[in-house]
Design a protein around this motif. Structure first.
Motif, PDB file in Angstrom:
ATOM      1  N   SER A 132     -26.453  18.431  20.237  1.00 15.21           N
ATOM      2  CA  SER A 132     -27.709  18.694  21.791  1.00 15.21           C
ATOM      3  C   SER A 132     -28.104  17.799  22.360  1.00 15.21           C
ATOM      4  CB  SER A 132     -29.217  19.739  21.199  1.00 15.21           C
ATOM      5  OG  SER A 132     -29.370  19.077  19.830  1.00 15.21           O
ATOM      6  N   SER A 133     -27.643  16.414  21.067  1.00 18.72           N
ATOM      7  CA  SER A 133     -28.344  14.864  21.906  1.00 18.72           C
ATOM      8  C   SER A 133     -27.472  14.540  22.830  1.00 18.72           C
ATOM      9  CB  SER A 133     -28.341  14.071  20.701  1.00 18.72           C
ATOM     10  OG  SER A 133     -26.784  13.572  20.047  1.00 18.72           O
ATOM     11  N   TYR A 134     -26.508  15.058  23.118  1.00 18.31           N
ATOM     12  CA  TYR A 134     -25.991  14.488  24.396  1.00 18.31           C
ATOM     13  C   TYR A 134     -26.054  15.446  25.280  1.00 18.31           C
ATOM     14  CZ  TYR A 134     -22.624  12.558  21.568  1.00 18.31           C
ATOM     15  OH  TYR A 134     -22.455  11.217  20.533  1.00 18.31           O
ATOM     16  N   GLU A 135     -27.078  16.501  25.554  1.00 18.82           N
ATOM     17  CA  GLU A 135     -27.733  16.929  26.902  1.00 18.82           C
ATOM     18  C   GLU A 135     -28.906  16.146  27.934  1.00 18.82           C
ATOM     19  OE1 GLU A 135     -28.617  20.849  25.573  1.00 18.82           O
ATOM     20  OE2 GLU A 135     -25.752  21.534  25.012  1.00 18.82           O
ATOM     21  N   SER A 136     -29.561  15.192  26.802  1.00 19.07           N
ATOM     22  CA  SER A 136     -30.543  14.769  27.720  1.00 19.07           C
ATOM     23  C   SER A 136     -30.621  12.960  27.776  1.00 19.07           C
ATOM     24  CB  SER A 136     -31.550  15.435  27.225  1.00 19.07           C
ATOM     25  OG  SER A 136     -31.851  15.055  25.669  1.00 19.07           O
ATOM     26  N   GLY A 137     -31.392  12.327  28.112  1.00 22.51           N
ATOM     27  CA  GLY A 137     -31.517  10.982  27.617  1.00 22.51           C
ATOM     28  C   GLY A 137     -30.241   9.748  27.264  1.00 22.51           C
ATOM     29  N   ILE A 138     -29.851   9.581  27.134  1.00 19.84           N
ATOM     30  CA  ILE A 138     -28.463   8.226  26.515  1.00 19.84           C
ATOM     31  C   ILE A 138     -27.194   9.368  26.097  1.00 19.84           C
ATOM     32  CG2 ILE A 138     -29.033   8.298  23.925  1.00 19.84           C
ATOM     33  CD1 ILE A 138     -28.111   5.959  26.632  1.00 19.84           C
ATOM     34  N   GLY A 139     -27.391  10.120  26.304  1.00 21.93           N
ATOM     35  CA  GLY A 139     -26.095  10.804  25.059  1.00 21.93           C
ATOM     36  C   GLY A 139     -25.737  11.858  26.800  1.00 21.93           C
ATOM     37  N   LYS A 140     -26.765  12.309  27.528  1.00 17.55           N
ATOM     38  CA  LYS A 140     -26.376  12.449  28.947  1.00 17.55           C
ATOM     39  C   LYS A 140     -25.581  11.497  29.604  1.00 17.55           C
ATOM     40  CE  LYS A 140     -28.077  15.735  32.336  1.00 17.55           C
ATOM     41  NZ  LYS A 140     -29.095  16.464  33.144  1.00 17.55           N
ATOM     42  N   LYS A 141     -26.476  10.201  29.278  1.00 19.14           N
ATOM     43  CA  LYS A 141     -25.245   9.224  29.778  1.00 19.14           C
ATOM     44  C   LYS A 141     -24.325   8.180  29.663  1.00 19.14           C
ATOM     45  CE  LYS A 141     -28.712   5.751  31.709  1.00 19.14           C
ATOM     46  NZ  LYS A 141     -29.515   5.064  31.706  1.00 19.14           N
ATOM     47  N   ILE A 142     -23.726   9.447  28.246  1.00 14.70           N
ATOM     48  CA  ILE A 142     -22.235   8.799  27.532  1.00 14.70           C
ATOM     49  C   ILE A 142     -21.445  10.134  28.544  1.00 14.70           C
ATOM     50  CG2 ILE A 142     -21.349   8.525  25.729  1.00 14.70           C
ATOM     51  CD1 ILE A 142     -23.252   8.258  24.546  1.00 14.70           C
ATOM     52  N   VAL A 143     -22.594  11.141  28.956  1.00 18.21           N
ATOM     53  CA  VAL A 143     -21.076  11.926  29.033  1.00 18.21           C
ATOM     54  C   VAL A 143     -20.661  11.885  30.551  1.00 18.21           C
ATOM     55  CG1 VAL A 143     -21.061  14.427  29.424  1.00 18.21           C
ATOM     56  CG2 VAL A 143     -21.561  13.487  26.870  1.00 18.21           C
ATOM     57  N   SER A 144     -21.395  11.397  31.484  1.00 18.38           N
ATOM     58  CA  SER A 144     -21.615  11.814  32.449  1.00 18.38           C
ATOM     59  C   SER A 144     -20.748  10.220  33.164  1.00 18.38           C
ATOM     60  CB  SER A 144     -22.621  11.882  33.399  1.00 18.38           C
ATOM     61  OG  SER A 144     -23.891  10.728  32.596  1.00 18.38           O
ATOM     62  N   GLY A 145     -21.188  10.081  31.590  1.00 15.99           N
ATOM     63  CA  GLY A 145     -20.063   7.801  32.372  1.00 15.99           C
ATOM     64  C   GLY A 145     -21.306   7.069  33.294  1.00 15.99           C
ATOM     65  N   ASP A 146     -22.440   7.563  32.599  1.00 21.09           N
ATOM     66  CA  ASP A 146     -23.036   6.769  33.901  1.00 21.09           C
ATOM     67  C   ASP A 146     -23.991   5.136  32.808  1.00 21.09           C
ATOM     68  OD1 ASP A 146     -22.689   8.000  35.165  1.00 21.09           O
ATOM     69  OD2 ASP A 146     -24.622   9.446  35.427  1.00 21.09           O
ATOM     70  N   THR A 147     -23.605   4.788  31.714  1.00 18.42           N
ATOM     71  CA  THR A 147     -23.778   3.921  30.602  1.00 18.42           C
ATOM     72  C   THR A 147     -22.632   2.538  30.330  1.00 18.42           C
ATOM     73  OG1 THR A 147     -24.640   3.062  28.481  1.00 18.42           O
ATOM     74  CG2 THR A 147     -23.452   4.872  28.787  1.00 18.42           C
ATOM     75  N   THR A 148     -23.654   1.573  30.396  1.00 19.05           N
ATOM     76  CA  THR A 148     -22.163   0.718  29.491  1.00 19.05           C
ATOM     77  C   THR A 148     -22.713  -0.401  28.175  1.00 19.05           C
ATOM     78  OG1 THR A 148     -24.274  -1.132  29.934  1.00 19.05           O
ATOM     79  CG2 THR A 148     -22.098  -0.308  32.078  1.00 19.05           C
ATOM     80  N   LEU A 149     -21.841  -0.956  27.354  1.00 20.00           N
ATOM     81  CA  LEU A 149     -22.180  -0.856  26.254  1.00 20.00           C
ATOM     82  C   LEU A 149     -22.907  -2.138  26.378  1.00 20.00           C
ATOM     83  CD1 LEU A 149     -19.215  -0.343  24.371  1.00 20.00           C
ATOM     84  CD2 LEU A 149     -18.689  -1.844  24.204  1.00 20.00           C
ATOM     85  N   GLU A 150     -23.638  -2.688  27.239  1.00 19.43           N
ATOM     86  CA  GLU A 150     -24.222  -3.540  27.182  1.00 19.43           C
ATOM     87  C   GLU A 150     -25.603  -3.073  26.918  1.00 19.43           C
ATOM     88  OE1 GLU A 150     -21.779  -4.212  28.714  1.00 19.43           O
ATOM     89  OE2 GLU A 150     -21.491  -5.531  29.864  1.00 19.43           O
ATOM     90  N   GLU A 151     -26.113  -1.674  27.382  1.00 15.07           N
ATOM     91  CA  GLU A 151     -26.261  -0.933  27.620  1.00 15.07           C
ATOM     92  C   GLU A 151     -27.397  -0.203  26.439  1.00 15.07           C
ATOM     93  OE1 GLU A 151     -28.783   3.089  29.911  1.00 15.07           O
ATOM     94  OE2 GLU A 151     -27.056   2.473  30.293  1.00 15.07           O
ATOM     95  N   LEU A 152     -25.816   0.326  26.041  1.00 16.58           N
ATOM     96  CA  LEU A 152     -25.512   0.494  24.419  1.00 16.58           C
ATOM     97  C   LEU A 152     -26.148   0.017  23.577  1.00 16.58           C
ATOM     98  CD1 LEU A 152     -22.846   3.298  24.517  1.00 16.58           C
ATOM     99  CD2 LEU A 152     -24.736   3.971  24.548  1.00 16.58           C
ATOM    100  N   TYR A 153     -26.055  -1.278  23.876  1.00 14.19           N
ATOM    101  CA  TYR A 153     -26.155  -2.127  22.749  1.00 14.19           C
ATOM    102  C   TYR A 153     -27.451  -2.751  22.483  1.00 14.19           C
ATOM    103  CZ  TYR A 153     -26.623  -7.442  20.866  1.00 14.19           C
ATOM    104  OH  TYR A 153     -26.795  -7.849  20.398  1.00 14.19           O
ATOM    105  N   ASP A 154     -28.537  -3.086  24.303  1.00 13.88           N
ATOM    106  CA  ASP A 154     -29.681  -3.372  23.422  1.00 13.88           C
ATOM    107  C   ASP A 154     -30.634  -1.463  23.524  1.00 13.88           C
ATOM    108  OD1 ASP A 154     -29.430  -4.894  25.280  1.00 13.88           O
ATOM    109  OD2 ASP A 154     -29.853  -4.098  27.477  1.00 13.88           O
ATOM    110  N   TYR A 155     -30.130  -0.534  23.939  1.00 17.25           N
ATOM    111  CA  TYR A 155     -30.224   1.067  23.624  1.00 17.25           C
ATOM    112  C   TYR A 155     -30.399   1.093  21.630  1.00 17.25           C
ATOM    113  CZ  TYR A 155     -31.336   6.034  23.092  1.00 17.25           C
ATOM    114  OH  TYR A 155     -31.597   7.036  22.693  1.00 17.25           O
ATOM    115  N   ALA A 156     -29.472   0.881  21.228  1.00 18.75           N
ATOM    116  CA  ALA A 156     -29.153   0.695  19.460  1.00 18.75           C
ATOM    117  C   ALA A 156     -30.541  -0.692  19.306  1.00 18.75           C
ATOM    118  CB  ALA A 156     -27.967   0.507  19.001  1.00 18.75           C
ATOM    119  N   LEU A 157     -30.474  -1.763  19.140  1.00 25.39           N
ATOM    120  CA  LEU A 157     -30.939  -2.851  19.363  1.00 25.39           C
ATOM    121  C   LEU A 157     -32.769  -2.108  18.991  1.00 25.39           C
ATOM    122  CD1 LEU A 157     -30.112  -6.108  19.860  1.00 25.39           C
ATOM    123  CD2 LEU A 157     -29.441  -4.642  18.121  1.00 25.39           C
ATOM    124  N   ASN A 158     -33.014  -1.321  20.048  1.00 28.38           N
ATOM    125  CA  ASN A 158     -33.616  -0.816  20.298  1.00 28.38           C
ATOM    126  C   ASN A 158     -34.843   0.748  19.109  1.00 28.38           C
ATOM    127  OD1 ASN A 158     -35.688  -2.125  21.785  1.00 28.38           O
ATOM    128  ND2 ASN A 158     -34.911  -1.689  23.994  1.00 28.38           N
TER     129      ASN A 158
END
Ligand code: XUL
Ligand code: CO
Length: 439
Positions: free
Chosen positions: A386-412
């Protein structure tokens, strides 16, 4: 003439019956999830094991009568037809599968083989018309004759490639004449025993050339069904090119054959490739390539293709779960690519074997339907992601993110770890509980 006079038409008598010549689970007209059991299961008889295999093995001659009272090769082929349709009618089996060589004697050369087929094939068709029994799929035997010792499409000898093509052409013609819904390529001897003498690149290209030529011929000549490849990792060669479902899918994609080909998954081939039957079915299903099934089982303690009738209801339940998830069979069905054990040598044993296999898959269907309706296992799996249905997960599935964004997200995230248990034992217990109470 009746070939099995002591065998009655096999009826459903329910699970309390002790009559061996009755179904305990398979109630053909019972409706499950909107379809009859007959429609769901689409049972098929494999001509080669049922009508021909007589128990011959590496250590001894046959133990079973598969000549049905005839003497000459042609008469044997003809009697087998009547016996086959009697058997299918008595068991309520609606389909059969065949190799060209199963139906008529090979004779001295290709021309006499095909002349023999021209005599016998209309007799099969007449029985089909009389009984309503259909052809699930046809194929050409490109592995028994010594000429295929180096392979068929992958032979080092171009004349043998041509010979294989000729056999396929005729086998497709017969399949079309029977109105068959499928045409199978099992890569009999398409593989290698040593790489020291093998040009793997050329052999794979040639195999694809043979399949492409066959596909094009079939489409030009009235074959509207599905072509299937049946994966197998080894036997008879050390390494078969159609190793497993994933290997075959990569091959089909490389050579642009995905739109005409699906997979025919065989249980015992799956286990030979160190996968489960369920694994191979899932790989086929998620790639929209689950075409048909060769229903049998191996022996977990033996390393070869024993082709036993399926009796393990845990496996048939898992298999039918995949069939239901795939939306059921369209062109395909459950072909019993299975043979009696050598000491099970009577004609009655043939019927008892089919009854065991059909009841096991009938139970599997009921149990799989119960598991779907219970819903707990499917819901658990769905919620697990279910974590892929909203937030960052949804962005991963829809292809709307970048490795840079995921980097910042993970650090946070700081000190984060998963909170969910996989709950395997809980799920296995539900599976058993629902399966054991299925009816
Ligand atoms: C061999 C096998 C074949 C195919 C048809 O292992 O399964 O019987 O199903 O050629
Ligand atoms: Co098979």
């Amino acid at each position: 003439m009746e070939f099995f006079p002591k065998i009655p038409t096999i009826k459903y008598e329910g699970k309390k019956s002790k009559n061996p010549l009755s179904f305990k689970q398979y109630d053909a007209d019972k409706v499950i999830a909107g379809k009859t059991m007959r429609e769901h299961l689409k049972f098929s008889m494999a001509w080669w094991h049922t009508m021909i295999a007589d128990g011959t093995d590496m250590f001894g001659v046959g133990t079973m009568d598969k000549k049905f009272g005839a003497v000459s090769d042609m008469d044997v082929s003809k009697n087998r037809i009547s016996a086959a349709f009697e058997l299918m009618q008595k068991l309520g089996i609606g389909y059969f599968c065949f190799h060209d060589k199963d139906l008529a004697p090979e004779g001295d050369d290709l021309a006499s083989f095909h002349k023999n087929l021209d005599i016998v094939v209309p007799l099969v068709k007449a029985e089909m018309d009389k009984t309503g029994i259909k052809c699930l799929w046809g194929t050409a035997n490109l592995f028994s004759n010594p000429r295929y010792m180096h392979g068929a499409g992958t032979s080092c000898d171009a004349n043998i490639f041509a010979y294989a093509a000729a056999q396929i052409k005729k086998a497709i013609d017969i399949t079309v004449y029977f109105g068959g819904d499928g045409y199978v390529f099992w890569g009999g001897r398409e593989g290698y025993d040593t790489l020291l003498n093998t040009d793997m690149g050329l052999e794979l290209d040639n195999l694809a050339r043979l399949l492409t030529l066959s596909r094009d011929y079939g489409r030009r000549n009235g074959f509207k069904g599905c072509f299937y490849i049946e994966p197998k990792p080894k036997e008879p060669t050390k390494h078969q090119y159609d190793f497993d479902a994933s290997t075959v899918l990569a091959f089909l994609r490389k050579y642009n054959l995905m739109s005409d080909f699906k997979l025919n998954i065989e249980a015992n081939h799956a286990t030979l490739s160190q996968h489960t039957f369920q694994h191979e079915l899932v790989v086929a299903r998620i790639n929209d390539a689950l075409g048909s099934i060769d229903a049998n089982q191996g022996d977990p303690n033996l390393g070869w293709d024993t082709d036993q009738f399926p009796t393990n209801v845990y496996d048939t339940t898992l298999a039918m779960l995949e069939v239901l998830k795939a939306g059921g069979f369209t062109t395909g069905g459950l072909n019993f690519d299975a043979k009696c054990r050598r000491p099970s040598m009577t004609h009655e044993d043939l019927f008892l074997s089919f009854i065991a296999g059909m009841d096991s898959f009938a139970f599997g269907l009921k149990a799989a339907d119960a598991i779907m309706k219970d819903g707990r296992i499917c819901d658990f799996t769905k919620n697990r992601y279910s974590s892929y249905e909203s937030g960052i997960g949804k962005k991963i599935v829809s292809g709307d993110t970048t490795l840079e964004e995921l980097y910042d997200y993970a650090l946070n995230l700081g000190e984060y770890n998963v909170k969910e248990s996989g709950r395997q034992e809980y799920l296995e217990d539900i599976f058993n509980q629902v399966m054991l109470s299925a009816d």
